[in-house]
Design a protein around this motif. Structure first.
Motif, PDB file in Angstrom:
ATOM      1  N   LEU A   1       0.826  -1.212   0.000  1.00  0.00           N
ATOM      2  CA  LEU A   1       0.000   0.000   0.000  1.00  0.00           C
ATOM      3  C   LEU A   1       0.856   1.256   0.000  1.00  0.00           C
ATOM      4  CD1 LEU A   1      -2.757  -1.143   2.523  1.00  0.00           C
ATOM      5  CD2 LEU A   1      -3.127  -0.538   0.112  1.00  0.00           C
ATOM      6  N   GLU A   2       1.928   1.248   0.761  1.00  0.00           N
ATOM      7  CA  GLU A   2       2.803   2.416   0.810  1.00  0.00           C
ATOM      8  C   GLU A   2       3.552   2.610  -0.508  1.00  0.00           C
ATOM      9  OE1 GLU A   2       3.264   4.787   3.255  1.00  0.00           O
ATOM     10  OE2 GLU A   2       1.472   3.876   4.121  1.00  0.00           O
ATOM     11  N   LEU A   3       4.022   1.518  -1.101  1.00  0.00           N
ATOM     12  CA  LEU A   3       4.765   1.623  -2.358  1.00  0.00           C
ATOM     13  C   LEU A   3       3.877   2.049  -3.515  1.00  0.00           C
ATOM     14  CD1 LEU A   3       7.077  -1.498  -2.028  1.00  0.00           C
ATOM     15  CD2 LEU A   3       7.866   0.850  -2.401  1.00  0.00           C
ATOM     16  N   ARG A   4       2.609   1.657  -3.479  1.00  0.00           N
ATOM     17  CA  ARG A   4       1.709   1.964  -4.599  1.00  0.00           C
ATOM     18  C   ARG A   4       1.620   3.454  -4.882  1.00  0.00           C
ATOM     19  NH1 ARG A   4      -3.238   3.585  -6.041  1.00  0.00           N
ATOM     20  NH2 ARG A   4      -3.654   4.328  -3.924  1.00  0.00           N
ATOM     21  N   THR A   5       1.742   4.256  -3.863  1.00  0.00           N
ATOM     22  CA  THR A   5       1.638   5.710  -4.040  1.00  0.00           C
ATOM     23  C   THR A   5       2.987   6.374  -4.253  1.00  0.00           C
ATOM     24  OG1 THR A   5       1.749   6.086  -1.644  1.00  0.00           O
ATOM     25  CG2 THR A   5      -0.440   5.762  -2.611  1.00  0.00           C
ATOM     26  N   ARG A   6       4.067   5.569  -4.270  1.00  0.00           N
ATOM     27  CA  ARG A   6       5.399   6.168  -4.302  1.00  0.00           C
ATOM     28  C   ARG A   6       6.263   5.721  -5.480  1.00  0.00           C
ATOM     29  NH1 ARG A   6       4.017   6.061   1.157  1.00  0.00           N
ATOM     30  NH2 ARG A   6       4.640   7.962   2.279  1.00  0.00           N
ATOM     31  N   VAL A   7       5.946   4.584  -6.098  1.00  0.00           N
ATOM     32  CA  VAL A   7       6.684   4.134  -7.282  1.00  0.00           C
ATOM     33  C   VAL A   7       5.670   3.796  -8.375  1.00  0.00           C
ATOM     34  CG1 VAL A   7       8.616   3.253  -5.913  1.00  0.00           C
ATOM     35  CG2 VAL A   7       6.753   1.711  -6.549  1.00  0.00           C
ATOM     36  N   PRO A   8       6.093   3.793  -9.636  1.00  0.00           N
ATOM     37  CA  PRO A   8       5.133   3.601 -10.729  1.00  0.00           C
ATOM     38  C   PRO A   8       4.432   2.246 -10.740  1.00  0.00           C
ATOM     39  CG  PRO A   8       7.114   4.659 -11.550  1.00  0.00           C
ATOM     40  CD  PRO A   8       7.408   4.253 -10.135  1.00  0.00           C
ATOM     41  N   ARG A   9       5.168   1.149 -10.496  1.00  0.00           N
ATOM     42  CA  ARG A   9       4.544  -0.175 -10.619  1.00  0.00           C
ATOM     43  C   ARG A   9       4.986  -1.093  -9.484  1.00  0.00           C
ATOM     44  NH1 ARG A   9       4.114  -3.717 -15.613  1.00  0.00           N
ATOM     45  NH2 ARG A   9       2.416  -4.448 -14.281  1.00  0.00           N
ATOM     46  N   VAL A  10       3.990  -1.724  -8.849  1.00  0.00           N
ATOM     47  CA  VAL A  10       4.236  -2.644  -7.739  1.00  0.00           C
ATOM     48  C   VAL A  10       3.563  -3.973  -8.052  1.00  0.00           C
ATOM     49  CG1 VAL A  10       3.891  -3.085  -5.280  1.00  0.00           C
ATOM     50  CG2 VAL A  10       4.273  -0.752  -6.081  1.00  0.00           C
ATOM     51  N   LEU A  11       4.271  -5.061  -7.757  1.00  0.00           N
ATOM     52  CA  LEU A  11       3.702  -6.395  -7.875  1.00  0.00           C
ATOM     53  C   LEU A  11       3.622  -6.995  -6.477  1.00  0.00           C
ATOM     54  CD1 LEU A  11       2.787  -8.909  -9.499  1.00  0.00           C
ATOM     55  CD2 LEU A  11       5.211  -9.564  -9.640  1.00  0.00           C
TER      56      LEU A  11
ATOM     57  N   HIS B   1      11.966   4.034   1.979  1.00  0.00           N
ATOM     58  CA  HIS B   1      13.369   4.016   1.554  1.00  0.00           C
ATOM     59  C   HIS B   1      13.494   3.536   0.116  1.00  0.00           C
ATOM     60  CE1 HIS B   1      17.635   2.763   1.385  1.00  0.00           C
ATOM     61  NE2 HIS B   1      17.807   3.798   2.192  1.00  0.00           N
ATOM     62  N   ILE B   2      12.744   2.499  -0.236  1.00  0.00           N
ATOM     63  CA  ILE B   2      12.768   2.012  -1.613  1.00  0.00           C
ATOM     64  C   ILE B   2      12.364   3.119  -2.573  1.00  0.00           C
ATOM     65  CG2 ILE B   2      11.596   0.467  -3.248  1.00  0.00           C
ATOM     66  CD1 ILE B   2      11.477  -1.572  -0.913  1.00  0.00           C
ATOM     67  N   ALA B   3      11.298   3.838  -2.245  1.00  0.00           N
ATOM     68  CA  ALA B   3      10.833   4.916  -3.123  1.00  0.00           C
ATOM     69  C   ALA B   3      11.919   5.964  -3.329  1.00  0.00           C
ATOM     70  CB  ALA B   3       9.576   5.554  -2.528  1.00  0.00           C
ATOM     71  N   ASP B   4      12.618   6.327  -2.253  1.00  0.00           N
ATOM     72  CA  ASP B   4      13.697   7.314  -2.374  1.00  0.00           C
ATOM     73  C   ASP B   4      14.831   6.780  -3.251  1.00  0.00           C
ATOM     74  OD1 ASP B   4      12.312   9.035  -0.749  1.00  0.00           O
ATOM     75  OD2 ASP B   4      13.422   8.520   1.076  1.00  0.00           O
TER      76      ASP B   4
ATOM     77  N   SER C   1      12.709  -6.596 -11.237  1.00  0.00           N
ATOM     78  CA  SER C   1      12.368  -5.403 -10.459  1.00  0.00           C
ATOM     79  C   SER C   1      13.623  -4.723  -9.928  1.00  0.00           C
ATOM     80  CB  SER C   1      11.462  -5.770  -9.282  1.00  0.00           C
ATOM     81  OG  SER C   1      12.137  -6.623  -8.384  1.00  0.00           O
ATOM     82  N   LYS C   2      13.439  -3.481  -9.498  1.00  0.00           N
ATOM     83  CA  LYS C   2      14.528  -2.721  -8.898  1.00  0.00           C
ATOM     84  C   LYS C   2      14.712  -3.068  -7.423  1.00  0.00           C
ATOM     85  CE  LYS C   2      13.364   1.088 -12.036  1.00  0.00           C
ATOM     86  NZ  LYS C   2      12.822   2.457 -12.148  1.00  0.00           N
ATOM     87  N   ALA C   3      13.630  -3.534  -6.799  1.00  0.00           N
ATOM     88  CA  ALA C   3      13.676  -3.883  -5.379  1.00  0.00           C
ATOM     89  C   ALA C   3      12.725  -5.038  -5.114  1.00  0.00           C
ATOM     90  CB  ALA C   3      13.296  -2.690  -4.507  1.00  0.00           C
ATOM     91  N   VAL C   4      13.079  -5.841  -4.129  1.00  0.00           N
ATOM     92  CA  VAL C   4      12.243  -6.957  -3.675  1.00  0.00           C
ATOM     93  C   VAL C   4      12.064  -6.817  -2.168  1.00  0.00           C
ATOM     94  CG1 VAL C   4      12.093  -9.458  -3.368  1.00  0.00           C
ATOM     95  CG2 VAL C   4      12.992  -8.514  -5.506  1.00  0.00           C
TER      96      VAL C   4
ATOM     97  N   VAL D   1      14.673   4.419  -5.579  1.00  0.00           N
ATOM     98  CA  VAL D   1      14.236   4.324  -6.971  1.00  0.00           C
ATOM     99  C   VAL D   1      14.245   5.695  -7.623  1.00  0.00           C
ATOM    100  CG1 VAL D   1      12.246   3.832  -8.463  1.00  0.00           C
ATOM    101  CG2 VAL D   1      12.904   2.207  -6.673  1.00  0.00           C
ATOM    102  N   ALA D   2      13.735   6.687  -6.905  1.00  0.00           N
ATOM    103  CA  ALA D   2      13.666   8.041  -7.459  1.00  0.00           C
ATOM    104  C   ALA D   2      15.053   8.611  -7.737  1.00  0.00           C
ATOM    105  CB  ALA D   2      12.897   8.953  -6.506  1.00  0.00           C
ATOM    106  N   SER D   3      16.016   8.270  -6.891  1.00  0.00           N
ATOM    107  CA  SER D   3      17.374   8.811  -7.051  1.00  0.00           C
ATOM    108  C   SER D   3      18.216   8.005  -8.030  1.00  0.00           C
ATOM    109  CB  SER D   3      18.069   8.854  -5.691  1.00  0.00           C
ATOM    110  OG  SER D   3      18.265   7.545  -5.184  1.00  0.00           O
ATOM    111  N   GLY D   4      17.691   6.856  -8.483  1.00  0.00           N
ATOM    112  CA  GLY D   4      18.437   6.036  -9.428  1.00  0.00           C
ATOM    113  C   GLY D   4      19.412   5.063  -8.804  1.00  0.00           C
ATOM    114  N   VAL D   5      19.465   5.018  -7.471  1.00  0.00           N
ATOM    115  CA  VAL D   5      20.354   4.063  -6.812  1.00  0.00           C
ATOM    116  C   VAL D   5      19.893   2.634  -7.082  1.00  0.00           C
ATOM    117  CG1 VAL D   5      21.215   3.250  -4.577  1.00  0.00           C
ATOM    118  CG2 VAL D   5      21.034   5.704  -5.025  1.00  0.00           C
ATOM    119  N   LEU D   6      18.573   2.428  -7.008  1.00  0.00           N
ATOM    120  CA  LEU D   6      18.002   1.128  -7.358  1.00  0.00           C
ATOM    121  C   LEU D   6      17.487   1.205  -8.784  1.00  0.00           C
ATOM    122  CD1 LEU D   6      16.011   0.176  -4.115  1.00  0.00           C
ATOM    123  CD2 LEU D   6      18.277  -0.619  -4.839  1.00  0.00           C
ATOM    124  N   ARG D   7      17.961   0.306  -9.629  1.00  0.00           N
ATOM    125  CA  ARG D   7      17.565   0.317 -11.036  1.00  0.00           C
ATOM    126  C   ARG D   7      17.552  -1.118 -11.565  1.00  0.00           C
ATOM    127  NH1 ARG D   7      22.591   2.419 -10.211  1.00  0.00           N
ATOM    128  NH2 ARG D   7      24.346   1.346 -11.192  1.00  0.00           N
TER     129      ARG D   7
END
Length: 582
Positions: free
Chosen positions: A53-63, A440-443, A229-232, A445-451
């Protein structure tokens, strides 16, 4: 995270030099389909649902992947409640103090401080998301007390159905956004392995770049696939089915811990298993998920008596029946031995029928199914596996030792629980650290650290243990790293586990393969790997502390006030390293 720092002052037993060699991947078909998302969340208990729920509003796609239905997570089975300093007369500092005491000197105080200070706000957010807690006459959340707590700080719902209510509210939130293109839910899916990128200069696996998963016939995708994915985020729950008897649901086969281990992540505190003191005893031959009689029953004043009718806990601990769970469980085992019995009795009759039916409707109903009336009968109880305090080591935002892999909830080792979980801290831990991990994941991903990265095949072998071997593995785990442990019992368990064939997909009997890759075999392989690590760590820790009790080393040893980290080397051999806490 930095690599574990060796603490050479604690010599490990010679047995550790012959630690098991474990596979670095499961035997499985190659993925037949792929999906690309920003984050994969595995598990649908309080931690997984909150993270999604938290990731859904912070990154484009969540599985969001769950092994059964969305509402099937272990959270549903939580009876007692969720602990938080919500009473004006209580405080986070008091909650912290109780948690540190229960943890036997192995809690990370920084993690506990995060838990107790952020916890009250997170519980109120649960209410805002639709969770309905029981309330007092003044309309405030009703609070009760459980073992190890010195204040009334346990919020509950439906009397003894707290987990079910929290799960209902969070699942409803997911269902409300299920058609959102930014989130996909796959039910009936077992995650097999973590995908990793090229190894670094040290030979360790590279960054996480997704997972492989098998959809068990009723999901939206068929067979084995790969979610890149960029994060699990692993929120896969505990290890209950490693043991012959447990309060955990059948789905709790240690999948997340085993997959993280195979990928090269560091595990910690694996040896600390919490055995709940009061699990309904129905005979020595009973196995599988057992009925839990919540600690909240003792919190309301129920007493423990042995088979001679003698109340024994006041002579064991100043808090008597409300002592920390490990103290009560071990006291019960010793009293059973002293009286030659296989159970003790829980006596709640003096609390009154009307109160018991109102406060514990679910427990009363489940006991009635077995012909036991909580209001008029003594309830036969004995300890059984309940909760795992260890798991995949994380920092304060849920990061593991592998870049891109996060863990939250029971699968994680945050440092909150130390050697023994304080009652009702588990739901709060999943809630608090799932929030932190998602943000933290959202930050990152946004900064490009996780790709996104391309996965490569890790070195090492692949494994498959036949499902028929599961009862053998469970017996070895129960007799070895069970409630009370010894070097002899642990060595026998380790030897027995080493003899279990882990190449069932290549062995033939009467012209037929012992097993082929499928769900029951994958789960059993996970159970075997977790049991192997658990046995090795329990043998290495030569002391008794919290959920780890050794009859041959019955006292805590200050040299062991540290974490035992476990990971696989490049050849799959288990490495155990004493490390500082925090």
């Amino acid at each position: 995270m930095t690599a574990p720092v060796t603490t050479p002052s604690v010599p490990l037993p010679d047995d550790v030099t012959t630690a098991p060699v474990l596979a670095t991947r499961l035997a499985a078909p190659a993925p037949g389909w792929t999906v690309e998302v920003d984050a994969v969340v595995v598990g649908s208990g309080i931690a997984g649902l909150t993270a999604a729920l938290e990731l859904r509003t912070r990154v484009p796609r969540v599985l969001l992947v769950t092994k059964d239905l969305l509402a099937s997570g272990s959270t549903v089975w939580a009876q007692g409640g969720i602990a938080a300093a919500l009473d004006p007369e209580d405080s986070p500092e008091a909650h912290l103090a109780d948690t540190l005491v229960a943890g036997g000197g192995l809690c990370d105080p920084r993690a506990v401080e995060v838990l107790v200070t952020e916890g009250p706000a997170r519980v109120r957010e649960l209410v805002a998301r639709g969770a309905v807690f029981d309330t007092a006459p003044d309309g405030q959340i009703s609070l009760t007390r459980e073992g190890g707590h010195h204040a009334d700080r346990i919020a509950h719902a439906g009397g003894d159905a707290t987990g079910a209510e929290i799960s209902r509210a969070l699942v409803a939130q997911i269902e409300a956004v299920r058609d959102d293109p930014g989130i996909e839910v796959i039910e009936h899916a077992l995650v097999l392995d973590v995908l990793t990128g090229p190894a670094g200069p040290d030979g360790r696996p590279g960054a996480v770049c997704g997972v492989t998963l098998h959809v068990i016939g009723e999901g939206q995708r068929d067979g084995v696939g790969a979610a890149l994915s960029k994060a699990v985020v692993f929120a896969t729950g505990g290890i209950g089915q490693v043991f012959r008897s447990s309060t955990n649901p059948p789905l709790a086969t240690g999948d997340g811990i085993a997959a993280a281990l195979r990928a090269g992540a560091v595990l910690g505190d694996v040896e600390f298993v919490q055995f709940h003191p009061t699990v309904l005893w129905l005979g020595s031959g009973v196995k599988g998920q057992l009925t839990l009689v919540s600690e909240a029953v003792r919190g309301e004043g129920a007493l423990l008596v042995d088979t001679d009718g003698v109340r024994f806990m006041p002579d064991v601990h100043p808090m008597a029946e409300l002592a920390p769970r490990d103290v009560v469980a071990h006291a019960i085992v010793r009293q059973m031995a002293a009286t030659g019995s296989d159970h003790v009795w829980l006596d709640a009759r003096h609390l009154g029928a009307d109160f018991l039916r109102r406060r514990f409707p679910t427990i009363n109903e489940r006991l009635l199914e077995h012909g036991i009336d909580l209001t008029t009968d003594l309830v036969p109880v004995a300890p059984a596996q309940h909760y795992h305090s260890g798991g995949v080591v994380t920092d304060l935002v849920g990061r593991t030792s592998l870049r891109g892999l996060y863990a939250t909830g029971e699968v994680a080792c945050t440092g909150v629980h130390g050697a023994n979980r304080l009652a009702s801290n588990s739901l709060l831990e999943g809630l608090v650290f799932a929030h932190r991990a998602a943000r933290h994941i959202a930050d990152q991903v946004a900064s490009g650290v996780l790709r996104h990265a391309d996965p490569v095949t890790r070195p090492g072998s692949e494994a498959l243990v036949a499902a028929a071997a599961r009862s053998r593995v469970q017996r070895l785990a129960t007799d070895g790293p069970g409630v009370l442990r010894s070097a002899d019992g642990l060595r026998r368990a380790a030897a027995g586990l080493a003899l279990v064939p882990t190449d069932a997909h290549t062995r033939h009997d009467d012209g037929r393969l012992l097993a082929v890759p499928q769900v029951a075999e994958w789960e059993t392989t996970n159970v075997h790997q977790v049991a192997s690590v658990l046995t090795a760590t329990a043998l290495a820790r030569e002391e008794s502390r919290g959920g780890h009790a050794r009859s041959d080393f019955p006292e805590p040893d200050e040299r062991w006030r540290l974490r035992l980290a476990a990971r696989l080397d490049g050849d799959g051999r288990l490495e155990l390293t004493p490390t500082p806490i925090g």
